[in-house]
Design an enzyme around this catalytic site. Structure first.
Site, PDB file in Angstrom:
ATOM      1  CB  ILE A  19     -68.659 -19.767 -10.641  1.00 47.42           C
ATOM      2  CG1 ILE A  19     -67.664 -20.722  -9.968  1.00 47.42           C
ATOM      3  CG2 ILE A  19     -68.535 -18.363 -10.049  1.00 47.42           C
ATOM      4  CD1 ILE A  19     -66.213 -20.391 -10.226  1.00 47.42           C
ATOM      5  CG  ASN A  44     -74.542 -25.650 -18.537  1.00 48.66           C
ATOM      6  OD1 ASN A  44     -74.964 -26.756 -18.179  1.00 48.66           O
ATOM      7  ND2 ASN A  44     -73.254 -25.415 -18.721  1.00 48.66           N
ATOM      8  CE  LYS A 128     -55.713 -23.637 -12.154  1.00 46.09           C
ATOM      9  NZ  LYS A 128     -56.744 -23.298 -11.149  1.00 46.09           N
ATOM     10  N   GLY A 168     -65.918 -28.343  -6.890  1.00 49.41           N
ATOM     11  CA  GLY A 168     -67.105 -28.742  -7.617  1.00 49.41           C
ATOM     12  C   GLY A 168     -67.440 -27.881  -8.812  1.00 49.41           C
ATOM     13  CB  SER A 169     -66.190 -24.670 -10.129  1.00 48.58           C
ATOM     14  OG  SER A 169     -64.795 -24.822 -10.323  1.00 48.58           O
TER      15      SER A 169
END
Length: 229
Positions: A19, A44, A128, A168-169
């Protein structure tokens, strides 16, 4: 969104994540004065910095308050998008103290450093956090409450934005579902009556920017933005 970003100094935490990286790409397209990419994952960070040549990569851990303060003082952001977090529900459930250190303590370090240099904060939260039954959701809810209290008390803004499950995260349940389908086994859900809502990664980044722009231009303080899934 353009009014929020154009000509501004923007910093993204967790910028190398799924994200955070998409958010960084979109921000770069709105003509910021400068873009800073902060992440604790060397690989990353290397990948997204290779793609966004004009941005400044910063290898730092949000758990390290002194490091966060030092880099924020050097980069002087106007707006901070805080996407760095521990998101894997089973692992945070198994190691709740780690979730607290990153998702609560790390958020506090980022928010305090941002406000010290006069920056607004948009905090990437999760659905959540609604009546949480697990450690990950609870840490995100604590983060929301902290931001909402700070937003009421401080001169600068601190706004949580809740996302649902992002396909896909890094924290998505969909790879688990795909593996179960490939084996012909049933999908594991928390309850037979459960309803799951999903966004794609581009939709999530767009929603964050839209919600951030709406929140930062509003005079209403101390609230969480919720994406209509």
């Amino acid at each position: 969104v353009e009014r929020m970003l154009a000509g501004k100094r923007v910093l993204v935490t967790g910028a190398g994540g799924s994200i955070g990286a998409e958010l960084s790409r979109r921000i770069a397209g709105f003509g910021p004065a400068h873009l800073t990419l902060l992440d604790c994952s060397e690989f990353n960070l290397f990948r997204i910095a290779l793609e966004l040549h004009s941005a400044t990569p910063v290898l730092a851990d949000i758990r390290d308050a002194a490091s966060v303060r030092r880099w924020f003082t050097r980069e002087r952001p106007d707006i901070v998008f805080h996407a760095a977090a521990l998101k894997q529900v089973p692992l945070v459930e198994a190691f709740p103290s780690e979730g607290v250190l990153t998702n609560v303590g790390g958020l506090r370090h980022v928010a305090e450093a941002a406000h010290a240099v006069g920056a607004d904060v948009v905090f990437v939260s999760t659905d959540k956090a609604v009546e949480p039954s697990g450690a990950m959701g609870a840490t995100k809810r604590l983060g929301e409450l902290y931001c909402m209290a700070l937003d009421r008390a401080a001169a600068r803004r601190a706004v949580p934005v809740r996302l649902g499950n992002v396909l896909g995260s890094a924290g998505s349940v969909t790879p688990t579902f795909e593996a179960q389908l490939a084996k012909g086994s049933p999908l594991t859900v928390t309850d037979p009556e459960v309803t799951r809502f999903f966004l794609s990664i581009p939709q999530a980044a767009e929603a964050l920017l839209q919600a951030g722009a709406a929140a930062l231009s509003s005079t209403v303080r101390g609230v969480a933005m919720v994406i209509d899934m």
